[in-house]
Design a protein around this motif. Structure first.
Motif, PDB file in Angstrom:
ATOM      1  N   ARG A 155      49.412  26.075 -34.218  1.00  0.00           N
ATOM      2  CA  ARG A 155      50.434  26.460 -35.186  1.00  0.00           C
ATOM      3  C   ARG A 155      49.727  26.731 -36.511  1.00  0.00           C
ATOM      4  NH1 ARG A 155      55.759  26.026 -34.612  1.00  0.00           N
ATOM      5  NH2 ARG A 155      55.579  27.455 -36.397  1.00  0.00           N
ATOM      6  N   PHE A 156      48.995  27.825 -36.522  1.00  0.00           N
ATOM      7  CA  PHE A 156      48.115  28.116 -37.643  1.00  0.00           C
ATOM      8  C   PHE A 156      48.883  28.363 -38.939  1.00  0.00           C
ATOM      9  CE2 PHE A 156      45.882  29.814 -33.793  1.00  0.00           C
ATOM     10  CZ  PHE A 156      44.954  28.788 -33.709  1.00  0.00           C
ATOM     11  N   ASP A 157      50.098  28.892 -38.822  1.00  0.00           N
ATOM     12  CA  ASP A 157      50.902  29.131 -40.014  1.00  0.00           C
ATOM     13  C   ASP A 157      51.255  27.824 -40.714  1.00  0.00           C
ATOM     14  OD1 ASP A 157      52.405  28.491 -37.719  1.00  0.00           O
ATOM     15  OD2 ASP A 157      54.215  29.448 -38.518  1.00  0.00           O
ATOM     16  N   LEU A 158      51.617  26.811 -39.916  1.00  0.00           N
ATOM     17  CA  LEU A 158      51.966  25.513 -40.495  1.00  0.00           C
ATOM     18  C   LEU A 158      50.735  24.786 -41.013  1.00  0.00           C
ATOM     19  CD1 LEU A 158      54.642  24.351 -37.885  1.00  0.00           C
ATOM     20  CD2 LEU A 158      55.007  25.395 -40.137  1.00  0.00           C
ATOM     21  N   ALA A 159      49.613  24.955 -40.320  1.00  0.00           N
ATOM     22  CA  ALA A 159      48.355  24.369 -40.801  1.00  0.00           C
ATOM     23  C   ALA A 159      47.989  24.956 -42.160  1.00  0.00           C
ATOM     24  CB  ALA A 159      47.243  24.620 -39.792  1.00  0.00           C
ATOM     25  N   LYS A 160      48.168  26.250 -42.303  1.00  0.00           N
ATOM     26  CA  LYS A 160      47.875  26.913 -43.571  1.00  0.00           C
ATOM     27  C   LYS A 160      48.782  26.383 -44.684  1.00  0.00           C
ATOM     28  CE  LYS A 160      48.320  31.405 -45.838  1.00  0.00           C
ATOM     29  NZ  LYS A 160      48.649  32.844 -45.667  1.00  0.00           N
ATOM     30  N   ASN A 161      50.058  26.183 -44.389  1.00  0.00           N
ATOM     31  CA  ASN A 161      50.987  25.656 -45.396  1.00  0.00           C
ATOM     32  C   ASN A 161      50.523  24.297 -45.900  1.00  0.00           C
ATOM     33  OD1 ASN A 161      52.617  27.907 -45.127  1.00  0.00           O
ATOM     34  ND2 ASN A 161      54.076  26.918 -43.751  1.00  0.00           N
ATOM     35  N   ASP A 162      50.071  23.443 -44.967  1.00  0.00           N
ATOM     36  CA  ASP A 162      49.641  22.101 -45.364  1.00  0.00           C
ATOM     37  C   ASP A 162      48.339  22.143 -46.160  1.00  0.00           C
ATOM     38  OD1 ASP A 162      51.827  20.838 -44.340  1.00  0.00           O
ATOM     39  OD2 ASP A 162      50.834  20.042 -42.559  1.00  0.00           O
ATOM     40  N   ILE A 163      47.402  22.990 -45.749  1.00  0.00           N
ATOM     41  CA  ILE A 163      46.158  23.130 -46.500  1.00  0.00           C
ATOM     42  C   ILE A 163      46.454  23.615 -47.916  1.00  0.00           C
ATOM     43  CG2 ILE A 163      44.051  24.500 -46.715  1.00  0.00           C
ATOM     44  CD1 ILE A 163      43.708  22.437 -44.601  1.00  0.00           C
ATOM     45  N   THR A 164      47.382  24.552 -48.027  1.00  0.00           N
ATOM     46  CA  THR A 164      47.756  25.084 -49.342  1.00  0.00           C
ATOM     47  C   THR A 164      48.369  23.996 -50.218  1.00  0.00           C
ATOM     48  OG1 THR A 164      48.105  27.315 -48.447  1.00  0.00           O
ATOM     49  CG2 THR A 164      49.206  26.780 -50.528  1.00  0.00           C
ATOM     50  N   SER A 165      49.258  23.180 -49.638  1.00  0.00           N
ATOM     51  CA  SER A 165      49.872  22.087 -50.404  1.00  0.00           C
ATOM     52  C   SER A 165      48.814  21.096 -50.870  1.00  0.00           C
ATOM     53  CB  SER A 165      50.917  21.377 -49.545  1.00  0.00           C
ATOM     54  OG  SER A 165      51.998  22.238 -49.248  1.00  0.00           O
ATOM     55  N   ALA A 166      47.847  20.803 -50.011  1.00  0.00           N
ATOM     56  CA  ALA A 166      46.793  19.855 -50.376  1.00  0.00           C
ATOM     57  C   ALA A 166      45.930  20.423 -51.505  1.00  0.00           C
ATOM     58  CB  ALA A 166      45.934  19.532 -49.150  1.00  0.00           C
ATOM     59  N   ILE A 167      45.569  21.681 -51.404  1.00  0.00           N
ATOM     60  CA  ILE A 167      44.765  22.319 -52.456  1.00  0.00           C
ATOM     61  C   ILE A 167      45.490  22.264 -53.796  1.00  0.00           C
ATOM     62  CG2 ILE A 167      43.883  24.541 -53.286  1.00  0.00           C
ATOM     63  CD1 ILE A 167      43.193  25.219 -50.375  1.00  0.00           C
ATOM     64  N   GLN A 168      46.764  22.599 -53.784  1.00  0.00           N
ATOM     65  CA  GLN A 168      47.539  22.592 -55.031  1.00  0.00           C
ATOM     66  C   GLN A 168      47.612  21.198 -55.619  1.00  0.00           C
ATOM     67  OE1 GLN A 168      51.205  24.347 -53.667  1.00  0.00           O
ATOM     68  NE2 GLN A 168      50.489  26.450 -53.972  1.00  0.00           N
ATOM     69  N   ARG A 169      47.795  20.195 -54.771  1.00  0.00           N
ATOM     70  CA  ARG A 169      47.910  18.812 -55.260  1.00  0.00           C
ATOM     71  C   ARG A 169      46.593  18.348 -55.878  1.00  0.00           C
ATOM     72  NH1 ARG A 169      52.079  15.413 -53.909  1.00  0.00           N
ATOM     73  NH2 ARG A 169      51.991  13.513 -55.135  1.00  0.00           N
ATOM     74  N   ILE A 170      45.494  18.658 -55.209  1.00  0.00           N
ATOM     75  CA  ILE A 170      44.189  18.236 -55.715  1.00  0.00           C
ATOM     76  C   ILE A 170      43.882  18.926 -57.032  1.00  0.00           C
ATOM     77  CG2 ILE A 170      41.703  18.280 -55.249  1.00  0.00           C
ATOM     78  CD1 ILE A 170      42.491  18.092 -52.223  1.00  0.00           C
ATOM     79  N   GLU A 171      44.187  20.208 -57.113  1.00  0.00           N
ATOM     80  CA  GLU A 171      43.902  20.953 -58.342  1.00  0.00           C
ATOM     81  C   GLU A 171      44.791  20.504 -59.499  1.00  0.00           C
ATOM     82  OE1 GLU A 171      42.195  25.153 -56.491  1.00  0.00           O
ATOM     83  OE2 GLU A 171      44.319  25.010 -57.053  1.00  0.00           O
ATOM     84  N   ASN A 172      45.990  20.038 -59.198  1.00  0.00           N
ATOM     85  CA  ASN A 172      46.917  19.599 -60.244  1.00  0.00           C
ATOM     86  C   ASN A 172      46.651  18.164 -60.693  1.00  0.00           C
ATOM     87  OD1 ASN A 172      48.261  22.053 -60.298  1.00  0.00           O
ATOM     88  ND2 ASN A 172      49.804  21.411 -58.803  1.00  0.00           N
ATOM     89  N   GLU A 173      46.025  17.365 -59.845  1.00  0.00           N
ATOM     90  CA  GLU A 173      45.760  15.961 -60.172  1.00  0.00           C
ATOM     91  C   GLU A 173      44.256  15.753 -60.110  1.00  0.00           C
ATOM     92  OE1 GLU A 173      48.349  13.095 -58.379  1.00  0.00           O
ATOM     93  OE2 GLU A 173      49.910  14.588 -58.041  1.00  0.00           O
ATOM     94  N   ILE A 174      43.596  16.012 -61.244  1.00  0.00           N
ATOM     95  CA  ILE A 174      42.151  16.147 -61.297  1.00  0.00           C
ATOM     96  C   ILE A 174      41.416  14.869 -60.893  1.00  0.00           C
ATOM     97  CG2 ILE A 174      41.948  15.485 -63.731  1.00  0.00           C
ATOM     98  CD1 ILE A 174      39.847  17.738 -63.972  1.00  0.00           C
ATOM     99  N   GLN A 175      42.082  13.704 -60.980  1.00  0.00           N
ATOM    100  CA  GLN A 175      41.401  12.464 -60.632  1.00  0.00           C
ATOM    101  C   GLN A 175      41.030  12.410 -59.157  1.00  0.00           C
ATOM    102  OE1 GLN A 175      44.601  12.761 -61.358  1.00  0.00           O
ATOM    103  NE2 GLN A 175      45.883  11.118 -60.534  1.00  0.00           N
ATOM    104  N   PHE A 176      41.619  13.283 -58.338  1.00  0.00           N
ATOM    105  CA  PHE A 176      41.314  13.277 -56.911  1.00  0.00           C
ATOM    106  C   PHE A 176      40.259  14.311 -56.523  1.00  0.00           C
ATOM    107  CE2 PHE A 176      45.479  11.359 -57.219  1.00  0.00           C
ATOM    108  CZ  PHE A 176      45.312  10.218 -56.450  1.00  0.00           C
ATOM    109  N   ASP A 177      39.879  15.149 -57.465  1.00  0.00           N
ATOM    110  CA  ASP A 177      38.962  16.244 -57.162  1.00  0.00           C
ATOM    111  C   ASP A 177      37.634  15.738 -56.606  1.00  0.00           C
ATOM    112  OD1 ASP A 177      38.126  19.118 -57.412  1.00  0.00           O
ATOM    113  OD2 ASP A 177      36.659  18.201 -58.746  1.00  0.00           O
ATOM    114  N   GLN A 178      37.128  14.623 -57.131  1.00  0.00           N
ATOM    115  CA  GLN A 178      35.814  14.122 -56.708  1.00  0.00           C
ATOM    116  C   GLN A 178      35.822  13.537 -55.305  1.00  0.00           C
ATOM    117  OE1 GLN A 178      34.577  10.390 -58.727  1.00  0.00           O
ATOM    118  NE2 GLN A 178      36.620  10.438 -59.709  1.00  0.00           N
ATOM    119  N   TYR A 179      36.997  13.253 -54.783  1.00  0.00           N
ATOM    120  CA  TYR A 179      37.078  12.599 -53.477  1.00  0.00           C
ATOM    121  C   TYR A 179      37.426  13.555 -52.331  1.00  0.00           C
ATOM    122  CZ  TYR A 179      37.233   8.490 -56.466  1.00  0.00           C
ATOM    123  OH  TYR A 179      36.951   7.536 -57.414  1.00  0.00           O
TER     124      TYR A 179
END
Length: 346
Positions: A155-179
């Protein structure tokens, strides 16, 4: 206050509260949370605390959680699921973070058992807690594990949605970028977009790698070049990106092999021996490269050097050529080289 510093202070306060307690004043809940505070840093503290909980507080809900976690670590996935189910179903329970974590780890156990639909449901349950307790790390972990599970069931479309959500969250909350490895997440999304044939949507991720990666900028150019050349029929753009990748990293064999492919497609045969020579500097024992250079030298009228290359190619086995050439060559050059030598090199 800087978010990263603020987050570190919270971790430190939680940890000090647990470490400074006397043994007879220990609270299993504090042990659980001090372990969580260090988990993202991968110090081993979380595992140590789980062992302590399972040994010293086995009858508490936190001790049962710890036992379930240790069963997962030891590969006892069915027992892991049973114990996490006990944690989730215990009433009354006021610790929603504990339940959220139980769903996450139970998802891991179901994944390892191949129960992918159940794993997806478990991760989704954990994600649903995010608005309630802002468990950002667990949210990210669940989102990424669910993406991996969706990918497993294609289900590559749903996998892409989740990867996108994770990227956005990490970029918005910089304290997690290093991990979290943002670079790899962008590469993963490139692969998903290519699989989904959404080629233009893959370009921004390539650009991100080019602009932000410290040591893999060449891979951004390589991926972008492959998308342009193979899928968008932009041969000039693809060739330009391949050359840029090779300029940045002269050991990027894929970049130079892809450049040779473009030159062959464009029938610019006179340039191919030059690029094969560059490839041989990276893989001097790849016999098929000597054969390739010899073949094109003959086409260009240089039979003397072509024969030298053909004879040189026979010094190297063609076994595992696909692996050794990173998938760019797959034929046995030796019979063809022998035939060439017998007919052309007398």
């Amino acid at each position: 206050m800087n978010k990263k510093i603020f987050g570190s202070l919270i971790v430190l306060i939680i940890a000090i509260g647990s470490i400074s307690a006397h043994p007879d004043e220990e609270n299993p809940k504090d042990i659980f949370y001090s372990g969580l505070a260090f988990r993202i840093q991968k110090t081993g503290k979380f595992h140590i605390n789980m062992v302590h909980l399972s040994e010293s507080y086995s009858n508490s809900i936190y001790g049962i959680f710890a036992s379930a976690y240790l069963n997962q670590v030891n590969g006892n996935f069915k027992e892991c699921i049973n114990k996490f189910t006990t944690v989730i179903n215990t009433k009354p329970i006021s610790d929603s973070r504990l339940v959220s974590e139980a769903y996450f780890y139970m998802g891991n156990c179901n994944f390892d058992l191949g129960n992918y639909d159940l794993a997806i449901n478990n991760y989704s349950q954990t994600i649903s807690f995010d608005r309630e307790n802002n468990a950002t790390e667990t949210y990210l972990n669940s989102m990424l594990e669910r993406a991996k599970t969706y990918n497993r069931i294609r289900r590559f479309d749903l996998a892409k949605n989740d990867i996108t959500s994770a990227i956005q969250r990490i970029e918005n909350e910089i304290q997690f970028d290093q991990y979290y490895n943002l670079e790899q997440l962008h590469i993963d999304r490139i692969a998903l977009n290519v699989t989904l044939k959404e080629y233009n949507q893959a370009i921004p991720d390539c650009d991100w790698i080019i602009n932000n990666s410290k040591d893999k900028k060449d891979m951004g150019y390589l991926h972008r070049g492959q998308i342009k050349y193979k899928f968008l029929q932009d041969y000039d753009g693809g060739f330009t990106d391949y050359k840029k990748a090779f300029e940045i990293n002269p050991n990027n064999f894929s970049a130079i092999a892809s450049s040779i492919e473009v030159l062959n497609t464009r029938k610019e045969y006179s340039e191919i021996p030059i690029y094969v020579t560059k490839a041989l500097k990276i893989k001097p024992r790849l016999g098929v490269l000597y054969y390739t250079r010899g073949y094109f030298l003959e086409q260009l009228g240089n039979r003397k050097d072509a024969c030298i290359d053909m004879k040189e190619s026979l010094k190297y086995t063609s076994e595992n050529v696909t692996r050794d050439s990173e998938g760019y060559y797959s034929f046995d050059h030796i019979p063809a080289a022998k035939s060439f030598i017998n007919s052309m090199c007398k």
